[in-house]
Design an enzyme around this catalytic site. Sequence first.
Site, PDB file in Angstrom:
ATOM      1  CG  ASP A   1      -0.426  -0.598   2.450  1.00 32.92           C
ATOM      2  OD1 ASP A   1       0.706  -1.113   2.413  1.00 32.92           O
ATOM      3  OD2 ASP A   1      -1.106  -0.551   3.489  1.00 32.92           O
TER       4      ASP A   1
ATOM      5  CG  ASP B   1      -1.488  -2.313 -15.594  1.00 35.03           C
ATOM      6  OD1 ASP B   1      -0.534  -2.843 -16.191  1.00 35.03           O
ATOM      7  OD2 ASP B   1      -2.677  -2.499 -15.916  1.00 35.03           O
TER       8      ASP B   1
ATOM      9  CG  ASP C   1      -1.803  -7.875 -12.853  1.00 34.01           C
ATOM     10  OD1 ASP C   1      -1.538  -7.151 -13.829  1.00 34.01           O
ATOM     11  OD2 ASP C   1      -2.836  -8.559 -12.771  1.00 34.01           O
TER      12      ASP C   1
END
Length: 362
Positions: free
Chosen positions: A228, A256, A252
């Site tokens: 986080d 991005d 993943d």
Amino acid sequence: MEFKIGLIHGDGIGPEIVNEAQKVLDAVSERYGHTFNYSKLLLGGASIDATGYPLTEETIAEAKTCDAVLMGSIGGDAKTSPWYQLEPSRRPEAGLLAIRKALNLFANLRPAYLYNELRAACPLRDEIIGEQGFDMIIVRELTGGLYFGERETKVVDGVQTAVDSLSYNENEIRRIAKQAFEIAMKRRKKVTEVDKANVLDSSRLWRKITAEVAAEYPEVTYENMLVDNCAMQLVRDPKQFDVILTENMFGDILSDEASMVTGSIGMLSSASLNESSFGLYEPSHGSAPDIAGMNIANPIATILSAAMMLRYSLNLTKEADAIEAAVQQVLTDGYRTGDIYSDGMKKCTTSEMGDAIVGALK
Ligand code: NAD
């Protein structure tokens, strides 16, 4: 030298961008006296159309005879394409997951690099980008964790319940950690291991094993970061990162995010490697069905993926450097496809961008 390269043209813009990368590879072979023999492979939607399946044994067997595979993106528009009427295991993306598994491609490398010429596309404020911009690579574990764990949907006491399990063993963690540290040794020598060790047992094992690997690389600065926090730091201060090492699902999502932070998805390459030097190389973006067949897609991510292929699988370092320098040159010369265009630049098509890069190489 002579090499065999598998080419997966793929779906959507895939064939257009792979053609441009092949042009660039041909220019490299001419300039440096190599022979690249190409073998066309089917995957994804194109494979469904030809065989009914997104991946066949034939593609896997042929890929294994290649030194490396270069791929455009696969997949179509989920709302309109008939591929998405098929059950999930027969859809294009299932082919991609399956080929990664079949070829044991456990290490996914995704660079996120901000070209000075494209600073305007970066959504971050100038003071965050800083003078020198940022240049990081995310090393993501690709064949374990949540996406490959046991899953089940059932009714428990009359309530619908779904379970996905996240499991890693020490060997899976150690081999990807070694990749990350080897890459860091060739860069700025810093590895940030990202996990959720305050909650997850699997993350605590990641910390333990990556710390053991870190001890073998005393020159590399090693740190741990909670996922986080990492998601925040990527937009707060991306300059701090060199190599980010993480598990499948976190990687993943973070890769991005990192690519969006550069502002230009059409520029970002990726590689998926196994334990030998074999790899599957592809742009980070998808098959962009909205602009397929229009000759306007940006081919640079695929061309830079070809450069990564020369660097990591074929061991052709100066040839990879030459492609990267040619890309830098055309940007400096003002060539821009629509996705990275700004006023005053030379707007060009997919094939014109490929030609310009070939020209810069020569
Ligand atoms: P996408 O990356 O294909 O497109 C998102 C947006 O970016 C679109 O507006 C598109 O036009 C633009 N874009 C992407 N690449 C570009 C390029 N090279 N030049 C110019 N513009 C570009 O993502 P999506 O629309 O979410 O997905 C489309 C299909 O691609 C889906 O079927 C998805 O499953 C698939 N996909 C495949 C891969 C892969 O093959 N590894 C990865 C992601 C998505």
